[in-house]
Design an enzyme around this catalytic site. Structure first.
Site, PDB file in Angstrom:
ATOM      1  N   CYS A 122       4.111  91.976   3.059  1.00  0.00           N
ATOM      2  CA  CYS A 122       2.685  91.616   3.073  1.00  0.00           C
ATOM      3  C   CYS A 122       2.389  90.243   2.491  1.00  0.00           C
ATOM      4  O   CYS A 122       1.746  89.417   3.134  1.00  0.00           O
ATOM      5  CB  CYS A 122       1.873  92.687   2.359  1.00  0.00           C
ATOM      6  SG  CYS A 122       2.356  92.981   0.651  1.00  0.00           S
TER       7      CYS A 122
ATOM      8  N   HIS B 121      -3.425  89.845  -2.673  1.00  0.00           N
ATOM      9  CA  HIS B 121      -1.978  89.943  -2.961  1.00  0.00           C
ATOM     10  C   HIS B 121      -1.231  88.614  -2.867  1.00  0.00           C
ATOM     11  O   HIS B 121      -0.080  88.559  -2.434  1.00  0.00           O
ATOM     12  CB  HIS B 121      -1.308  90.989  -2.061  1.00  0.00           C
ATOM     13  CG  HIS B 121      -0.232  91.737  -2.815  1.00  0.00           C
ATOM     14  ND1 HIS B 121       0.594  92.662  -2.235  1.00  0.00           N
ATOM     15  CD2 HIS B 121       0.133  91.702  -4.123  1.00  0.00           C
ATOM     16  CE1 HIS B 121       1.422  93.157  -3.133  1.00  0.00           C
ATOM     17  NE2 HIS B 121       1.161  92.581  -4.293  1.00  0.00           N
TER      18      HIS B 121
END
Length: 953
Positions: free
Chosen positions: A197, A249
């Site tokens: 990710c 993130h």
């Protein structure tokens, strides 16, 4: 006259056609409860048609003869004479002044712009007619506008949505809104991302492969340099409003969030995927991650619903400025818990794990539908480019708990198969990096399916071009503008090289044309001299999409060419790498500060707390300024030094301290405390001449006394703690009732020369092996009253082991008998197994509550606790997620130790993987640094946790 007729005819055709499309969409909206829009749009549709028809009629009636002017070449630059014969009022020569000489090349805008400024005798009817036509055209243009010059951009990013998770690739999941986007848009059938990710998110927002920033796996530390021009900052400079609503993130601290990188508004998870209802990330420093504009908030509701609600609210507040809305969902990442309606929507799926994952996907699809409905209501669909992507392929079926997330979740093995593609998330086979993608823009893109290889890095240059955002310098983009490929599906593009690196650079891949090369390394941080020859796999994707036939041996020329391309494209990796430890109070520009000391951070929380490591791997040769020595000195304030008998006393009465003098002297020079390990141990810690010798009890006791006295006298004043005896208990000794048996079988005897020869000691209340009592008494005499004497024991990872209970009871019994035992040395050798922390010896899950309870009992008994040997081994073929979990558990165990007043020191069993012991059945990788002394998550997470605990509240 001809130009007028062409213009009005175009409007008469285009306007109604546009209106018909709007009316058709209104009818579709009416079917889902948007009825009032239909009547409103019908009225405007009829009014616009009437306006265009009226303008056409007026022009046809009035245009008897056009205004005749001399050709442009015959005009004077200041004035000319025009003859108007259109009406009887001004059939004469009229003096004029030129306003716009070239009136034949400006299209519609030039046609409607007045070129002449008339004096008093102007043709009023002609001007009135032109104004009436301008009004009608403006009205029609307002009702049915053309595609915006700067499109709005909505970018949806799913989390772990794999190739086979969408219906156009055969999925049974119910995803009506995604299906509509795919049906009406351009399906991207060869769209590549990175295999995890954080890397894909970095690539999307920078146009550069994430490996350029040293980002190859999911991470909570800042991923991008402060001065990075992101897609958000570029579009903002072009006049866009920008928002990120969902998962960031790329830096999990609030001060490293989206607003530091160009987003006007930010909401969602600063860290990774989070619990659907508690919105918590994994246990540790970043567990509280839900925020609005950098402020942590607590809200109720399912995470997918909250993301949709915020996106809708933000869109409803948009005015005339173009906008960039980035919606990175946490779905369909684990852990998953879904309301009943979404489970019922997928009731046709018999497998409960598949049904749960499908429900999560359907829920996300519904959220996407809510955002699209706002675009429809605000009549923005034709002005908006909508992009749907996924950050990586689906993960292999695994525990729905997803690691150390707070709360309990239905224990199902959720995940999916990416077939016909090979592999899963975190790998560079097609299943990990080739994901579903759609581009949807009704006004500009026709429904199509393209197989041109594209990459996440292509979106920044493409969207910047569409928005008119120009780079002022070299952006170092790896991507290219793919708009021609989207608008011309049949366009033949020259072959280009696409690249991706697996977490830790353990594998790399390049695709060029139909050929794909994968190179697998032995593991992260492996030294070249220790590294085995990398395995090479070559596939022709045109004939072998599932990557089942490695044809490297059959095509040596192609293999060599692809290896050259890999070398070339990977050469720029880490050229913008962010420092592993960013400054505590970062500034948008400027040099990074020196990384903080682990021990110094711990001192802020517990003054006097000792944090250190075993000296294995420490290089203090020469001036003692090696990389390992610098790391050790900066991070620790205590060192464990081995004085094993087999290395310090290879012959009777002959001692060799060559390997211990140097590190102890270096530690003393740098004001580090020293913990010696061990004076006396079992068979594995004694030389052959002792284990196989025939000694009387008196002779062996003399050997014991001489050894302890010699060592402690030599280092007196420079050592602070000593493991007098190491590992005295056996794994046996448990009675049927579960209690510990205080008979001889409780102690290690079969392989223990000291125990076998010296026998037992009978105290007032208890009996113990004689060597235990003698060793501590001699150590007190030789070491003095200030030296802390430690009894060190293995398998203390959990109180579920009876041995942990027995060890505490043994120390209490020894102290009752007057044996000078100052503290307990707890070995916490662990392994990561199925996403959980287990004791290496006990092979049972590490129970943190029981661990805390045990530490409280030591505190109540007045016994110091020293964590002497802590490490976390990984199972064979560890994944990037394993390294991330390892880091989380390192921080968590240290945090529990800091909270206990009984714990005085905490030491890892070494600090570099290259010098660690190898537990049976595991690969290793147990420590803070890899073999090249590069920080791992095991180190970084401890820094993050210590910073958080030590920050002022």
């Amino acid at each position: 006259m001809v130009r007028w007729l062409v213009l009005v005819a175009a409007l008469a055709l285009a306007g109604p056609g546009r209106m018909l499309r709007i009316q058709k969409r209104a009818v579709e909206l009416d079917r889902v409860g948007e009825g009032p829009e239909v009547h409103w749009r019908r009225r405007w549709f009829l009014a616009a048609c009437a306006g265009v028809a009226g303008a056409f009629a007026v022009r046809t009636v009035r245009a008897e003869t056009p205004l005749r002017l001399r050709p442009p070449g015959a005009l004077d630059e200041q004035s000319f004479t025009g003859v108007c014969v259109r009406c009887g009022n001004c059939a004469q020569v009229c003096p004029t002044r030129i306003v716009q000489p070239d009136f034949g090349t400006n299209g519609v805008a030039g046609f409607l712009t007045p070129r002449l400024r008339f004096d008093d005798d102007y043709c009023r009817e002609d001007v009135i007619e032109r104004l009436a036509l301008i009004f009608c055209l403006g009205w029609a243009a307002w009702v049915a506008p053309a595609a915006a010059a700067q499109p709005n951009i909505v970018l949806f990013l799913a989390d772990d949505l794999g190739w086979a998770d969408v219906s156009w690739h055969g999925s049974p999941y119910k995803l009506p809104h995604l299906d509509r986007l795919a049906r009406e848009g351009v399906k991207l059938e060869a769209h590549y991302v990175h295999p995890m990710c954080s890397p894909t998110r970095a690539a999307l927002l920078t146009g550069r492969y994430a490996s350029r920033f040293g980002v190859t796996a999911a991470q909570n530390q800042r991923a991008l340099p402060w001065e990075t021009v992101t897609l958000a900052t570029a579009l903002k400079s072009a006049g866009y409003d920008t928002a990120l609503i969902g998962k960031w993130h790329l830096g999990s601290k609030p001060e490293e969030g989206p607003q530091k990188f160009g987003f006007d508004h930010a909401y969602g998870s600063l860290a990774g995927g989070c619990g659907p209802y508690d919105h918590r990330y994994k246990e540790g420093e970043f567990s509280r991650t839900w925020h609005r504009n950098g402020q942590l908030v607590e809200e109720e509701g399912h995470v997918t619903d909250l993301i949709a609600r915020e996106a809708v609210r933000w869109l409803e507040q948009r005015a005339q400025k173009p906008f960039f809305l980035y919606v990175p969902f946490t779905a369909i990442h684990v852990p998953i818990r879904e309301p009943e309606p979404w489970l019922q929507a997928n009731a046709h799926l018999a497998d409960p794990a598949q049904r749960l994952r499908a429900a999560c996907a359907t829920h996300m699809d519904h959220a996407i539908g809510q955002v699209l409905a706002v675009l429809d209501r605000k009549r923005l669909r034709d002005d908006t480019l909508v992009i749907l992507l996924s950050d990586n392929g689906a993960h292999a079926p695994g525990d729905n708990q997803g690691g150390p997330y707070p709360g309990e979740y239905e224990r199902l093995q959720v995940g999916n198969d990416n077939r016909p593609l090979r592999g899963h998330k975190s790998g560079v086979y097609e299943g990990g990096i080739r994901t579903p993608g759609v581009a949807h823009w009704p006004a500009r893109l026709k429904p199509a399916e393209i197989h041109t290889p594209l990459h996440a890095v292509d979106w920044m240059p493409t969207l910047c071009t569409l928005a008119g955002a120009k780079a002022t310098g070299d952006p170092k983009w790896d991507g290219k503008d793919i708009w021609p490929a989207l608008t011309q599906p049949g366009l033949a593009w020259p072959a280009r090289t696409l690249y991706s690196a697996a977490p830790g650079f353990r594998a790399q891949m390049v695709r060029h044309g139909d050929w794909k090369l994968l190179v697998h390394r032995t593991g992260p941080g492996q030294r070249a001299k220790k590294q085995a020859t990398p395995s090479e796999e070559l596939y022709n994707l045109a004939h072998d999409l599932s990557e089942s036939r490695n044809v490297a041996a059959d095509h040596p020329g192609t293999l060599a060419e692809m290896k050259r391309r890999l070398t070339e494209v990977s050469a720029r990796d880490k050229d913008s790498m962010v420092a592993a430890l960013p400054a505590a109070a970062p500034v948008p520009s400027g040099p990074a500060t020196t990384p903080p000391s682990l021990a110094a951070l711990a001192q802020r929380i517990r003054p006097g707390f000792l944090l250190g490591s075993m000296a294995g791997g420490l290089d203090v040769s020469g001036d003692g300024r090696s990389q390992s020595a610098e790391f050790f000195h900066r991070n620790f304030n205590i060192m464990t030094v081995g004085v094993y008998m087999q290395s310090t006393q290879r012959k009777p009465d002959t001692f060799d301290f060559a390997k211990t003098d140097a590190p102890i002297a270096w530690a003393h020079e740098h004001k580090l405390k020293v913990h010696l390990h061990p004076l006396i141990g079992g068979a594995e810690y004694t030389p052959k001449w002792v284990n196989e010798g025939t000694f009387s009890a008196e002779t062996l006791e003399k050997i014991l006394r001489d050894r302890i006295t010699t060592i402690l006298t030599r280092y007196r004043g420079r050592i602070h703690y000593v493991d007098v005896v190491n590992e005295s208990l056996t794994g046996k000794g448990r009675r049927a009732d579960g209690q510990f048996d205080w008979q001889e079988k409780a102690y290690r005897g079969g392989d223990h020369v000291w125990f076998k020869t010296l026998g037992m000691y009978q105290g007032r209340k208890h009996q113990f092996p004689r060597y235990l009592v003698e060793a501590f008494r001699v150590a007190r005499e030789a070491g003095g009253p200030d030296l802390k004497l430690i009894l060190n024991e293995w398998a203390n990872e959990t109180t579920a082991s009876f041995r942990a209970e027995a060890f505490l009871a043994l120390i209490q019994a020894l102290r009752e008998e007057g044996v000078p035992v100052d503290g307990a040395g707890l070995q916490l050798h662990c392994r990561l197994k199925a996403g959980k922390l287990h004791g290496w010896a006990s092979n049972v899950p590490f129970d943190f509550d029981a661990f805390d309870a045990m530490l409280r009992r030591y505190e109540q008994a007045g016994i110091e606790v020293h964590i002497t040997e802590f490490d976390i081994h990984l199972e064979p073929n560890p994944t990037p997620g394993d390294f991330e979990l390892q880091g989380e558990f390192y921080a968590r165990v240290l945090q529990h130790a800091l909270r206990s007043p009984a714990v005085k020191s905490f030491k890892t069993w070494g600090f570099t993987d290259g010098h660690s012991w190898k537990a049976d059945g595991v690969d290793g990788h147990p420590l803070l640094l890899d073999e090249d002394l590069k920080p791992k998550s095991a180190y970084l997470r401890q820094v993050e946790m210590l910073r958080t605990l030590g920050s002022p509240r």
